[in-house]
Scaffold this active site. Structure first.
Site, mmCIF file in Angstrom:
data_model
loop_
_atom_site.group_PDB
_atom_site.id
_atom_site.type_symbol
_atom_site.label_atom_id
_atom_site.label_comp_id
_atom_site.label_asym_id
_atom_site.label_seq_id
_atom_site.Cartn_x
_atom_site.Cartn_y
_atom_site.Cartn_z
ATOM 1 N N HIS A 83 59.121 3.454 59.480
ATOM 2 C CA HIS A 83 59.962 2.075 59.241
ATOM 3 C C HIS A 83 61.456 2.521 58.599
ATOM 4 O O HIS A 83 62.288 2.037 58.918
ATOM 5 C CB HIS A 83 59.157 1.281 58.302
ATOM 6 C CG HIS A 83 59.953 -0.135 57.971
ATOM 7 N ND1 HIS A 83 59.269 -1.386 57.577
ATOM 8 C CD2 HIS A 83 61.075 -0.734 58.183
ATOM 9 C CE1 HIS A 83 59.971 -2.308 57.393
ATOM 10 N NE2 HIS A 83 61.247 -2.062 57.757
ATOM 11 N N GLU A 141 68.664 0.163 59.046
ATOM 12 C CA GLU A 141 68.000 1.345 58.355
ATOM 13 C C GLU A 141 69.292 2.094 57.631
ATOM 14 O O GLU A 141 68.985 2.562 56.375
ATOM 15 C CB GLU A 141 67.047 2.020 58.561
ATOM 16 C CG GLU A 141 65.720 1.226 59.096
ATOM 17 C CD GLU A 141 65.206 0.663 57.820
ATOM 18 O OE1 GLU A 141 64.827 1.495 56.732
ATOM 19 O OE2 GLU A 141 64.734 -0.537 57.936
ATOM 20 N N HIS A 145 69.782 1.290 53.646
ATOM 21 C CA HIS A 145 69.029 2.309 52.976
ATOM 22 C C HIS A 145 69.882 3.518 52.869
ATOM 23 O O HIS A 145 69.905 4.187 51.869
ATOM 24 C CB HIS A 145 67.569 2.403 53.140
ATOM 25 C CG HIS A 145 66.903 1.231 53.144
ATOM 26 N ND1 HIS A 145 66.525 0.647 52.111
ATOM 27 C CD2 HIS A 145 66.184 0.187 54.451
ATOM 28 C CE1 HIS A 145 65.842 -0.515 52.293
ATOM 29 N NE2 HIS A 145 65.651 -0.950 53.663
#
Length: 275
Positions: A83, A141, A145
């Site tokens: 993920h 992502e 992040h």
């Protein structure tokens, strides 16, 4: 196409070299990120590797499209997929959208084959990026992040390469399979047994999330040098808080066979949205 073992060896060799370079060049002072909207965010405390179980997530797939790995694989899902690799704080919060760096897939083109296999999108939706636009799962992502993972990962390539290497090195699927926890349409497994299998292999405690009694995500946590650590939150007084779990005492690891028919989704709002 190189076999899994060969891919893993190549990535782990690169991973060791990149960590050595990081340790030599990393500054000792904490880094403060200045976001586009004027917010300041301090350097993260640890990494969380978030793994998702496709057999659970794909069960909720009501529509298919060519970008949804729940639909376009030639065989069944039998492994956790990535993920994301998330920089977190010890108090349970996390930094996000730390720089204005846009995602450009061309910068990671040499990683696309393993990314498609081990870090696929399980949705037809296009998640929001940090700049208000819609983008790919990888773009989401990276911008949310990956931009906060500096100075350990200094650019897109090192972020995605590092994530793949951690995934290969700490092979949760193999650990659970070796302990007898395999995909099944009918079997229920003790949650404590799954946690113990990971603890015995890596000597740290993971955290798990479930949906309707099925494992949906498993998280492994790491210090900045990627030595494993427990997935627990701490107060400023260093009192450990146990991770909350949405899982019952007995959980399933549902198997999933992709449907043969692939058609374009007309309702992406129902798709699983990434964190």
């Amino acid at each position: 196409m190189l076999p899994f073992a060969a891919i893993s060896f190549i990535f782990l060799l690169q991973f060791s070299l990149s960590l050595a370079s990081t340790s030599l060049n990393q500054a000792s002072d904490a880094i403060i990120f200045q976001t586009k909207d004027g917010r300041q965010q301090r350097e993260f405390d640890y990494f969380k590797l978030a793994l998702q179980w496709p057999g659970t997530i794909c069960k909720g797939t009501r529509h298919c499209c060519s970008s949804n790995a729940c639909c376009n694989r030639s065989g069944a899902f039998a492994d956790f997929t990535i993920h994301g690799l998330w920089p977190d704080y010890n108090d349970g919060t996390w930094p996000s959208c730390c720089t204005g760096t846009n995602f450009n897939e061309k910068e990671i083109r040499t990683l696309l084959d393993p990314l498609k296999k081990y870090w696929p999108s399980l949705s037809c939706s296009s998640p929001s990026t940090c700049h208000g636009a819609k983008g790919s799962f990888w773009a989401h992502e990276w911008e949310k992040h990956g931009t906060c993972s500096y100075p350990v990962a200094r650019d897109k390539y090192s972020y995605f390469l590092t994530t793949l290497n951690v995934y290969f090195k700490y092979n949760v699927t193999k650990v659970l399979n070796d302990a007898g926890y395999v995909p099944s349409h009918t079997e229920k497994y003790p949650l404590g047994g799954i946690i113990s299998a990971v603890e015995n292999a890596f000597h740290v405690t993971p955290s798990l999330e479930c949906k309707k009694g099925a494992v949906e995500e498993l998280h492994l946590c790491f210090y900045k040098d990627f030595k494993p650590r427990d997935c627990a939150q701490t107060h400023s007084q260093n009192e450990i808080i146990s991770s909350k779990s949405s899982c019952p005492k007995y959980v399933s690891l549902p198997a999933y066979e992709p449907g043969a028919k692939i058609f374009k989704s007309t309702d992406s709002s129902r798709q699983h949205l990434p964190a």
